[in-house]
Design a protein around this motif. Sequence first.
Motif, PDB file in Angstrom:
ATOM      1  N   GLN A  41       6.591  14.588   6.439  1.00  0.00           N
ATOM      2  CA  GLN A  41       6.999  14.100   7.626  1.00  0.00           C
ATOM      3  C   GLN A  41       8.085  13.191   7.051  1.00  0.00           C
ATOM      4  O   GLN A  41       8.561  12.860   5.994  1.00  0.00           O
ATOM      5  N   LYS A  42       8.720  12.605   8.049  1.00  0.00           N
ATOM      6  CA  LYS A  42       9.687  11.668   7.778  1.00  0.00           C
ATOM      7  C   LYS A  42       9.312  10.137   7.409  1.00  0.00           C
ATOM      8  O   LYS A  42       8.015   9.729   7.832  1.00  0.00           O
ATOM      9  N   VAL A  43      10.345   9.582   7.051  1.00  0.00           N
ATOM     10  CA  VAL A  43      10.018   7.965   6.707  1.00  0.00           C
ATOM     11  C   VAL A  43       9.885   7.213   7.629  1.00  0.00           C
ATOM     12  O   VAL A  43      10.954   7.201   8.671  1.00  0.00           O
ATOM     13  N   GLU A  44       8.669   6.332   8.087  1.00  0.00           N
ATOM     14  CA  GLU A  44       8.604   5.714   9.141  1.00  0.00           C
ATOM     15  C   GLU A  44       8.614   4.295   8.855  1.00  0.00           C
ATOM     16  O   GLU A  44       8.197   3.660   7.747  1.00  0.00           O
ATOM     17  N   PHE A  45       9.062   3.582   9.653  1.00  0.00           N
ATOM     18  CA  PHE A  45       9.423   2.096   9.420  1.00  0.00           C
ATOM     19  C   PHE A  45       8.007   1.262   9.813  1.00  0.00           C
ATOM     20  O   PHE A  45       7.158   1.878  11.043  1.00  0.00           O
ATOM     21  N   LEU A  46       7.306   0.641   9.199  1.00  0.00           N
ATOM     22  CA  LEU A  46       6.154  -0.504   9.417  1.00  0.00           C
ATOM     23  C   LEU A  46       6.414  -1.629   9.877  1.00  0.00           C
ATOM     24  O   LEU A  46       6.055  -2.081  11.085  1.00  0.00           O
ATOM     25  N   VAL A  47       7.215  -2.300   8.866  1.00  0.00           N
ATOM     26  CA  VAL A  47       7.418  -3.739   9.092  1.00  0.00           C
ATOM     27  C   VAL A  47       8.398  -4.341   8.668  1.00  0.00           C
ATOM     28  O   VAL A  47       8.743  -3.823   7.512  1.00  0.00           O
ATOM     29  N   PHE A  61       1.865  -0.271  12.549  1.00  0.00           N
ATOM     30  CA  PHE A  61       1.431  -1.574  12.016  1.00  0.00           C
ATOM     31  C   PHE A  61       0.403  -2.299  12.962  1.00  0.00           C
ATOM     32  O   PHE A  61       0.665  -3.112  13.529  1.00  0.00           O
ATOM     33  N   ASP A  62      -0.966  -1.975  12.807  1.00  0.00           N
ATOM     34  CA  ASP A  62      -1.773  -2.419  13.529  1.00  0.00           C
ATOM     35  C   ASP A  62      -2.737  -3.561  12.920  1.00  0.00           C
ATOM     36  O   ASP A  62      -2.291  -3.971  11.788  1.00  0.00           O
ATOM     37  N   ASP A  63      -3.682  -4.114  13.426  1.00  0.00           N
ATOM     38  CA  ASP A  63      -4.380  -4.959  12.926  1.00  0.00           C
ATOM     39  C   ASP A  63      -4.870  -4.853  11.682  1.00  0.00           C
ATOM     40  O   ASP A  63      -5.419  -5.800  10.911  1.00  0.00           O
ATOM     41  N   GLN A  64      -4.941  -3.637  10.955  1.00  0.00           N
ATOM     42  CA  GLN A  64      -5.538  -3.058   9.622  1.00  0.00           C
ATOM     43  C   GLN A  64      -4.658  -3.747   8.626  1.00  0.00           C
ATOM     44  O   GLN A  64      -4.769  -3.509   7.440  1.00  0.00           O
ATOM     45  N   PHE A  65      -3.335  -3.730   9.041  1.00  0.00           N
ATOM     46  CA  PHE A  65      -2.035  -3.915   8.021  1.00  0.00           C
ATOM     47  C   PHE A  65      -1.899  -5.307   8.120  1.00  0.00           C
ATOM     48  O   PHE A  65      -1.693  -6.131   9.208  1.00  0.00           O
ATOM     49  N   SER A  66      -1.477  -6.103   7.171  1.00  0.00           N
ATOM     50  CA  SER A  66      -0.673  -7.409   6.946  1.00  0.00           C
ATOM     51  C   SER A  66      -0.095  -7.390   5.767  1.00  0.00           C
ATOM     52  O   SER A  66       0.170  -6.601   4.730  1.00  0.00           O
ATOM     53  N   VAL A  67       1.011  -8.471   5.682  1.00  0.00           N
ATOM     54  CA  VAL A  67       2.237  -8.380   4.693  1.00  0.00           C
ATOM     55  C   VAL A  67       2.071  -9.908   4.345  1.00  0.00           C
ATOM     56  O   VAL A  67       1.997 -10.808   5.179  1.00  0.00           O
ATOM     57  N   GLU A  68       2.478 -10.067   3.277  1.00  0.00           N
ATOM     58  CA  GLU A  68       2.570 -11.393   2.537  1.00  0.00           C
ATOM     59  C   GLU A  68       3.580 -11.446   1.443  1.00  0.00           C
ATOM     60  O   GLU A  68       3.801 -10.723   0.828  1.00  0.00           O
ATOM     61  N   ARG A  69       4.108 -12.791   1.643  1.00  0.00           N
ATOM     62  CA  ARG A  69       4.893 -12.984   0.320  1.00  0.00           C
ATOM     63  C   ARG A  69       4.398 -14.266  -0.414  1.00  0.00           C
ATOM     64  O   ARG A  69       4.880 -15.418  -0.142  1.00  0.00           O
ATOM     65  N   PRO A  70       3.403 -14.067  -1.359  1.00  0.00           N
ATOM     66  CA  PRO A  70       2.435 -15.128  -1.614  1.00  0.00           C
ATOM     67  C   PRO A  70       3.209 -16.181  -2.667  1.00  0.00           C
ATOM     68  O   PRO A  70       2.661 -17.303  -2.584  1.00  0.00           O
ATOM     69  N   ASP A  71       4.284 -15.595  -3.402  1.00  0.00           N
ATOM     70  CA  ASP A  71       4.698 -16.607  -4.389  1.00  0.00           C
ATOM     71  C   ASP A  71       6.278 -16.630  -4.719  1.00  0.00           C
ATOM     72  O   ASP A  71       6.670 -17.029  -5.538  1.00  0.00           O
TER      73      ASP A  71
END
Lengths: 117, 110
Positions: A41-47, A61-71
Amino acid sequence: EPEVTQTPSHQVTQMGQEVILRCVPISNHLYFYWYRQILGQKVEFLVSFYNNEISEKSEIFDDQFSVERPDGSNFTLKIRSTKLEDSAMYFCASRMAPGQGMNYGYTFGSGTRLTVV
Amino acid sequence: AQSVSQHNHHVILSEAASLELGCNYSYGGTVNLFWYVQYPGQHLQLLLKYFSGDPLVKGIKGFEAEFIKSKFSFNLRKPSVQWSDTAEYFCAVIKGKLIFGQGTELSVKP
């Protein structure tokens, strides 16, 4: 040439487990992204992420996903409870912010292949 | 719905044949356009990009693309393909974020 580094290159996990995908963007880039590509399939944007917060997210990008820039150098994608349909190649990307130059080109990492069994 | 469309899902060519991969977009206003290539087992790599100016842009590995505003198109071309061009090719547009087309798989037979 600067690179976006992703680890691991391949991760196998059991359904329901949490996974964390790691990315080290290019050091002077300010915008960070996660995309995914389900096989065939094609490349899909998440976040997208800027200034330590999510600037845009897709329906995927539902509640099961999260992102972080910890450091200040790593940029992580966490999937809290993986499902079979989360199996895909996940790409991290970064780019310079507008005003830093005319290069709007994204630099992509080599991807993490996630297999949920 | 606004989108990026690539007409061909799979293209098979012999070496030395000429290549043209179609890409159309449906976004109005100013667009920034890209072609990315993904070789088997590798990550996405930028082939070329268009921001403004000369609508015929040249990229790496002998690829070029022509922006035709009236047709909302940004087709990728190469005069003579090689076996090593076997890959998947993605057209993309920036509209806030990078939005990809469905991709075209190119197979070049030696």
